[in-house]
Design a protein around this motif. Structure first.
Motif, PDB file in Angstrom:
ATOM      1  N   PRO A  64      26.967 -22.662 -13.149  1.00 48.95           N
ATOM      2  CA  PRO A  64      25.588 -22.435 -13.601  1.00 48.95           C
ATOM      3  C   PRO A  64      24.899 -21.485 -12.627  1.00 48.95           C
ATOM      4  CG  PRO A  64      26.082 -24.806 -13.402  1.00 48.95           C
ATOM      5  CD  PRO A  64      27.252 -24.065 -12.841  1.00 48.95           C
ATOM      6  N   ALA A  65      24.253 -20.483 -13.169  1.00 47.84           N
ATOM      7  CA  ALA A  65      23.523 -19.550 -12.320  1.00 47.84           C
ATOM      8  C   ALA A  65      22.124 -20.087 -12.066  1.00 47.84           C
ATOM      9  CB  ALA A  65      23.433 -18.179 -12.980  1.00 47.84           C
ATOM     10  N   PHE A  66      21.584 -19.725 -10.928  1.00 50.41           N
ATOM     11  CA  PHE A  66      20.251 -20.162 -10.560  1.00 50.41           C
ATOM     12  C   PHE A  66      19.240 -19.682 -11.603  1.00 50.41           C
ATOM     13  CE2 PHE A  66      16.198 -19.409  -8.411  1.00 50.41           C
ATOM     14  CZ  PHE A  66      15.948 -20.698  -7.989  1.00 50.41           C
ATOM     15  N   GLY A  67      18.407 -20.601 -12.042  1.00 44.80           N
ATOM     16  CA  GLY A  67      17.361 -20.189 -12.977  1.00 44.80           C
ATOM     17  C   GLY A  67      17.788 -20.266 -14.421  1.00 44.80           C
ATOM     18  N   LYS A 122      18.956 -22.676 -16.106  1.00 49.56           N
ATOM     19  CA  LYS A 122      18.501 -23.900 -16.762  1.00 49.56           C
ATOM     20  C   LYS A 122      17.040 -23.809 -17.187  1.00 49.56           C
ATOM     21  CE  LYS A 122      17.731 -25.828 -12.128  1.00 49.56           C
ATOM     22  NZ  LYS A 122      18.449 -24.966 -11.210  1.00 49.56           N
ATOM     23  N   ARG A 123      16.364 -22.817 -16.635  1.00 53.33           N
ATOM     24  CA  ARG A 123      14.958 -22.678 -16.981  1.00 53.33           C
ATOM     25  C   ARG A 123      14.720 -21.425 -17.806  1.00 53.33           C
ATOM     26  NH1 ARG A 123      15.081 -23.854 -11.727  1.00 53.33           N
ATOM     27  NH2 ARG A 123      14.425 -21.815 -11.055  1.00 53.33           N
ATOM     28  N   ALA A 173      19.817 -14.637  -2.565  1.00 56.65           N
ATOM     29  CA  ALA A 173      20.757 -15.013  -3.625  1.00 56.65           C
ATOM     30  C   ALA A 173      20.008 -15.502  -4.865  1.00 56.65           C
ATOM     31  CB  ALA A 173      21.718 -16.090  -3.123  1.00 56.65           C
ATOM     32  N   ALA A 174      18.882 -16.204  -4.629  1.00 58.89           N
ATOM     33  CA  ALA A 174      18.086 -16.702  -5.764  1.00 58.89           C
ATOM     34  C   ALA A 174      17.505 -15.545  -6.560  1.00 58.89           C
ATOM     35  CB  ALA A 174      16.962 -17.606  -5.255  1.00 58.89           C
ATOM     36  N   ARG A 193      19.923 -14.513  -8.920  1.00 53.83           N
ATOM     37  CA  ARG A 193      20.359 -15.561  -9.843  1.00 53.83           C
ATOM     38  C   ARG A 193      21.848 -15.875  -9.725  1.00 53.83           C
ATOM     39  NH1 ARG A 193      16.850 -16.850 -14.010  1.00 53.83           N
ATOM     40  NH2 ARG A 193      14.788 -16.036 -13.529  1.00 53.83           N
ATOM     41  N   HIS A 194      22.288 -16.063  -8.482  1.00 56.80           N
ATOM     42  CA  HIS A 194      23.686 -16.408  -8.257  1.00 56.80           C
ATOM     43  C   HIS A 194      23.912 -17.903  -8.438  1.00 56.80           C
ATOM     44  CE1 HIS A 194      25.263 -12.573  -7.110  1.00 56.80           C
ATOM     45  NE2 HIS A 194      24.250 -12.358  -6.304  1.00 56.80           N
ATOM     46  N   ASP A 195      25.207 -18.306  -8.300  1.00 56.15           N
ATOM     47  CA  ASP A 195      25.516 -19.738  -8.378  1.00 56.15           C
ATOM     48  C   ASP A 195      25.401 -20.366  -6.977  1.00 56.15           C
ATOM     49  OD1 ASP A 195      28.060 -19.523  -6.959  1.00 56.15           O
ATOM     50  OD2 ASP A 195      28.895 -18.690  -8.791  1.00 56.15           O
ATOM     51  N   ILE A 196      25.544 -21.694  -6.922  1.00 58.36           N
ATOM     52  CA  ILE A 196      25.257 -22.414  -5.676  1.00 58.36           C
ATOM     53  C   ILE A 196      26.229 -22.045  -4.551  1.00 58.36           C
ATOM     54  CG2 ILE A 196      26.598 -24.457  -6.387  1.00 58.36           C
ATOM     55  CD1 ILE A 196      23.343 -24.468  -4.284  1.00 58.36           C
ATOM     56  N   PHE A 246      24.998 -18.890  -3.158  1.00 57.02           N
ATOM     57  CA  PHE A 246      23.846 -19.225  -2.313  1.00 57.02           C
ATOM     58  C   PHE A 246      24.314 -19.602  -0.894  1.00 57.02           C
ATOM     59  CE2 PHE A 246      19.709 -20.384  -4.582  1.00 57.02           C
ATOM     60  CZ  PHE A 246      19.964 -19.622  -5.701  1.00 57.02           C
ATOM     61  N   TRP A 252      17.758 -23.852  -3.792  1.00 59.09           N
ATOM     62  CA  TRP A 252      18.141 -24.094  -5.184  1.00 59.09           C
ATOM     63  C   TRP A 252      17.179 -25.053  -5.880  1.00 59.09           C
ATOM     64  CZ3 TRP A 252      22.190 -21.994  -8.032  1.00 59.09           C
ATOM     65  CH2 TRP A 252      22.467 -22.602  -9.258  1.00 59.09           C
TER      66      TRP A 252
END
Lengths: 209, 209, 209
Positions: B202-205, B207-208, C30-31, C34-37, C40, C83
């Motif tokens: 899942p990429a950051f953001g 989910k929103r 990273a945010a 929009r990368h993954d955890i 990050f 995150w």
């Protein structure tokens, strides 16, 4: 081989010269982006010492400028020189020619220091090339400019000729000073021809254009 | 743990393999920009040895290629192979798959050398990941390309699976060779799935969104 | 001078603090993309330890995080914090202020460690500046963003004030802790003024605009 006894007198003068030239190119890059004098100094120092720093880390030598604050003074002098004198210079042209001098000089200096630290001749040539090319790469990465390496002109080849010429001449018995001067002149000449006449090696794909 | 006596035989073969794969990706990047053969060689060497060089500097090991000119020869061979054979390759596709192999291989190799130098297991995993990922970063920075790291695909995660799998299996007693092969295969498989099926965390953001 | 006996207690706490701040800026970068955890975490670790790693390589110290996995945990905590909490933050603003804190803190930390390793005062100041500035440079190069160094604002000057203030106060006998706090506050104050009020040194060429 460079005789070990020539080591103590080798680095300072040569490194000062190489650092000065690259420091000027760093300050000129800062001028292009209209930075302040402190940023000029930072670019001058980082560009000036970057190539030699990489070389020293790779061959396991103490990093040359960490115990000699002179290099910081050279960076400041280069920053001030560009700040006050650059209105008299055509900046892009000056940058490319200083870069050519730095490339040839650092290729020989880098190879010589590697030899002096006992690195084999082939790797010493590579060390000269990397040292010569990374000063400009670090400057260009910091300035977010396309690297001078990527112009489809002869640059890496010139560093290879300078470093390779020096190491080869030295191996067949030419005194280190003469081998270095001849290598640097040959490398600079090749780079100068590339700048002035547009000399180039065949580019990949050109034959199928 | 890798037994210290296995150290002398560990690095050469594995490092040759990792360097070869990454050297090919470097030469392919040079081909994309239609450079000359010397620049191909430079890109091949720098990309090939870059990741392992970072690893060796970080763990305080002598830089692996400085005393072995073979690596320069590998770079030249990779440059020539790409120069003469790349018309038969779909370059972008070859690059991405070689990069996947290099990522998995270097993650394990980097972690193994760190363990062999007495670095703890968690940091050894990190060392594997850094080693695997920085080869490509250096290539992309030199080529002024957006780093492959930044595609929103699984890359770092694949290196983490390869290095972490190897270190974990090794810690519970699986022989180093098998642990390494299993780790590399798992990491490569994850990366291959990401390339082929578009697998992603899942990429950051998202989910929103 | 920092007394050698203060060395053993110096690095851990300070380095944890500096790494935490820069790790947060890495995760925020990273945010933005929009990368993954896992990415990050990678950005957090590399940005967090990058500046100090350069310092340690330059002064010949063992790289500080290689024998202490805590730093990887700090990176993971920073990645998770960004995150889960970053929806409550205005990211660009948070990034620039954390960067200011990191710049001031790492400038003093970098200079202090260099002094403790016997590096001279002028070069120690330079080491502080390089350490402080390269954390952000590495983050920006990895994220393929124009470096924060290149905004025509005071950044390097603030690092110079922090590191130079610390080394100068320390040299005239102010206890290291106070010298460090005063240096960092001065550097942060200068950077804060640059961010908030747009303070700037004269830019090159401005006088001839």
């Amino acid at each position: 081989m460079i005789a070990p006894e020539s080591l103590p007198t080798l680095p300072p003068v040569l490194d000062y010269a190489g650092v000065t030239v690259f420091a000027l190119t760093g300050a000129l890059a800062a001028a292009r982006d209209r930075h302040d004098i402190i940023t000029f100094w930072f670019f001058a120092v980082v560009t000036g010492v970057g190539g030699g720093t990489l070389r020293d880390l790779l061959i396991g030598a103490p990093v040359f400028w960490v115990n000699d604050a002179t290099y910081l003074g050279i960076g400041l002098a280069a920053a001030l020189a560009v700040w006050f004198l650059s209105r008299y210079l055509e900046r892009a042209k000056t940058l490319i020619w200083l870069d050519a001098v730095g490339l040839a000089a650092y290729a020989v200096i880098g190879a010589a220091k590697a030899l002096a630290f006992g690195v084999g001749p082939l790797v010493s040539v590579a060390m000269g090339v990397l040292t010569a090319c990374f000063g400009g790469v670090i400057r260009d990465v910091l300035a977010v400019q396309p690297s001078a390496l990527l112009k489809r002109e002869i640059t890496i080849s010139a560093a290879l000729l300078a470093a390779g010429g020096f190491v080869a001449l030295n191996a067949i018995g030419v005194p280190a000073l003469w081998a270095g001067v001849l290598g640097a002149v040959a490398g600079f000449g090749l780079r100068a021809g590339a700048i002035h006449y547009g000399w180039a090696l065949p580019a990949f794909g050109a034959k199928r254009g």
